[in-house]
Motif scaffolding. Structure first.
Motif, PDB file in Angstrom:
ATOM      1  N   TYR A  30       0.877  -1.232   0.141  1.00  0.00           N
ATOM      2  CA  TYR A  30       0.042   0.108  -0.074  1.00  0.00           C
ATOM      3  C   TYR A  30       0.696   1.366  -0.157  1.00  0.00           C
ATOM      4  O   TYR A  30       0.600   2.216  -0.606  1.00  0.00           O
ATOM      5  CB  TYR A  30      -0.893  -0.128   1.239  1.00  0.00           C
ATOM      6  N   ASP A  31       1.870   1.237   0.761  1.00  0.00           N
ATOM      7  CA  ASP A  31       2.900   2.257   0.822  1.00  0.00           C
ATOM      8  C   ASP A  31       3.525   2.729  -0.428  1.00  0.00           C
ATOM      9  O   ASP A  31       3.471   3.935  -1.052  1.00  0.00           O
ATOM     10  CB  ASP A  31       3.991   2.240   2.070  1.00  0.00           C
ATOM     11  N   LYS A  32       3.758   1.677  -1.226  1.00  0.00           N
ATOM     12  CA  LYS A  32       4.477   1.546  -2.537  1.00  0.00           C
ATOM     13  C   LYS A  32       3.638   2.412  -3.583  1.00  0.00           C
ATOM     14  O   LYS A  32       3.891   3.064  -4.428  1.00  0.00           O
ATOM     15  CB  LYS A  32       4.890   0.178  -3.045  1.00  0.00           C
ATOM     16  N   ARG A  38       1.628   9.569  -5.584  1.00  0.00           N
ATOM     17  CA  ARG A  38       2.305  10.550  -5.388  1.00  0.00           C
ATOM     18  C   ARG A  38       3.002  11.128  -6.363  1.00  0.00           C
ATOM     19  O   ARG A  38       3.105  12.328  -7.031  1.00  0.00           O
ATOM     20  CB  ARG A  38       2.941  10.553  -3.989  1.00  0.00           C
ATOM     21  N   ARG A  39       3.850  10.372  -6.994  1.00  0.00           N
ATOM     22  CA  ARG A  39       4.879  10.707  -8.234  1.00  0.00           C
ATOM     23  C   ARG A  39       4.101  10.796  -9.490  1.00  0.00           C
ATOM     24  O   ARG A  39       4.383  11.814 -10.217  1.00  0.00           O
ATOM     25  CB  ARG A  39       5.878   9.536  -8.376  1.00  0.00           C
ATOM     26  N   LEU A  40       2.987  10.039  -9.640  1.00  0.00           N
ATOM     27  CA  LEU A  40       2.190  10.376 -11.028  1.00  0.00           C
ATOM     28  C   LEU A  40       1.715  11.771 -10.909  1.00  0.00           C
ATOM     29  O   LEU A  40       1.376  12.423 -11.553  1.00  0.00           O
ATOM     30  CB  LEU A  40       1.053   9.298 -10.940  1.00  0.00           C
ATOM     31  N   THR A  52      -8.364  16.990  -8.441  1.00  0.00           N
ATOM     32  CA  THR A  52      -9.184  17.474  -7.267  1.00  0.00           C
ATOM     33  C   THR A  52      -8.364  17.159  -6.027  1.00  0.00           C
ATOM     34  O   THR A  52      -8.163  16.034  -5.910  1.00  0.00           O
ATOM     35  CB  THR A  52     -10.588  17.541  -7.442  1.00  0.00           C
ATOM     36  N   GLY A  53      -8.756  17.962  -5.102  1.00  0.00           N
ATOM     37  CA  GLY A  53      -8.237  17.702  -3.686  1.00  0.00           C
ATOM     38  C   GLY A  53      -9.184  16.398  -3.229  1.00  0.00           C
ATOM     39  O   GLY A  53      -8.813  15.507  -2.545  1.00  0.00           O
ATOM     40  N   PHE A  59      -8.638   8.762  -2.044  1.00  0.00           N
ATOM     41  CA  PHE A  59      -7.671   7.851  -2.288  1.00  0.00           C
ATOM     42  C   PHE A  59      -6.719   7.647  -0.945  1.00  0.00           C
ATOM     43  O   PHE A  59      -6.627   6.152  -0.589  1.00  0.00           O
ATOM     44  CB  PHE A  59      -6.657   8.281  -3.541  1.00  0.00           C
ATOM     45  N   TYR A  60      -6.176   8.505  -0.310  1.00  0.00           N
ATOM     46  CA  TYR A  60      -5.494   8.284   1.010  1.00  0.00           C
ATOM     47  C   TYR A  60      -6.457   7.745   2.033  1.00  0.00           C
ATOM     48  O   TYR A  60      -5.986   7.095   2.940  1.00  0.00           O
ATOM     49  CB  TYR A  60      -4.714   9.500   1.353  1.00  0.00           C
ATOM     50  N   ASP A  61      -7.748   8.236   1.896  1.00  0.00           N
ATOM     51  CA  ASP A  61      -8.595   7.765   3.286  1.00  0.00           C
ATOM     52  C   ASP A  61      -8.910   6.468   2.853  1.00  0.00           C
ATOM     53  O   ASP A  61      -8.969   5.575   3.685  1.00  0.00           O
ATOM     54  CB  ASP A  61      -9.841   8.624   3.148  1.00  0.00           C
ATOM     55  N   THR A  62      -9.015   5.860   1.709  1.00  0.00           N
ATOM     56  CA  THR A  62      -9.091   4.567   1.245  1.00  0.00           C
ATOM     57  C   THR A  62      -8.201   3.755   1.868  1.00  0.00           C
ATOM     58  O   THR A  62      -8.536   2.491   2.407  1.00  0.00           O
ATOM     59  CB  THR A  62      -9.561   4.380  -0.336  1.00  0.00           C
ATOM     60  N   ILE A  63      -6.999   4.086   1.632  1.00  0.00           N
ATOM     61  CA  ILE A  63      -5.696   3.311   1.877  1.00  0.00           C
ATOM     62  C   ILE A  63      -5.992   3.164   3.452  1.00  0.00           C
ATOM     63  O   ILE A  63      -5.639   2.131   4.270  1.00  0.00           O
ATOM     64  CB  ILE A  63      -4.672   3.953   1.563  1.00  0.00           C
TER      65      ILE A  63
END
Length: 99
Positions: A30-32, A38-40, A52-53, A59-63
């Motif tokens: 998940y971290d990868k 983030r790079r994309l 959009t924010g 995305f991050y909340d789902t992780i």
């Protein structure tokens, strides 16, 4: 989350530690994926493509929610393993933790 995972791992016996190792490997993946994302997004921003924010937050909340869910399942599994043979224990998983 790493602290909670380490606490659960300490409670498991040597034979059961594979469960926590599996969860740690999933967390690492998940971290990868988050780093790749983030790079994309950064490269897209350089190219003028905006996101959009709200999409980023989802995305991050789902992780994070998925990691919490996996830790909760591991916690309940560890509890069932600790109470194997205890006739007064109400199992978290009706099918048990042994084959």
């Amino acid at each position: 989350m790493d602290k909670r995972l380490a606490e659960i791992q300490q409670r498991l016996t040597k034979e059961q530690k594979d469960l926590s190792i599996f969860v740690k490997h999933v967390f690492d993946e998940y971290d990868k994926k988050a780093d790749e994302h983030r790079r994309l997004i950064a490269s897209n921003a350089l190219a003028g493509i905006k996101t959009t924010g709200v999409e980023e937050k989802v995305f991050y909340d789902t992780i994070q929610e998925t990691k919490r869910w996996m830790l909760n399942v591991l916690e309940r599994t560890a509890q069932d393993l600790e109470h194997t043979g205890d006739k007064n224990w109400n199992k978290n998983f009706p099918d048990g933790v042994h084959e």
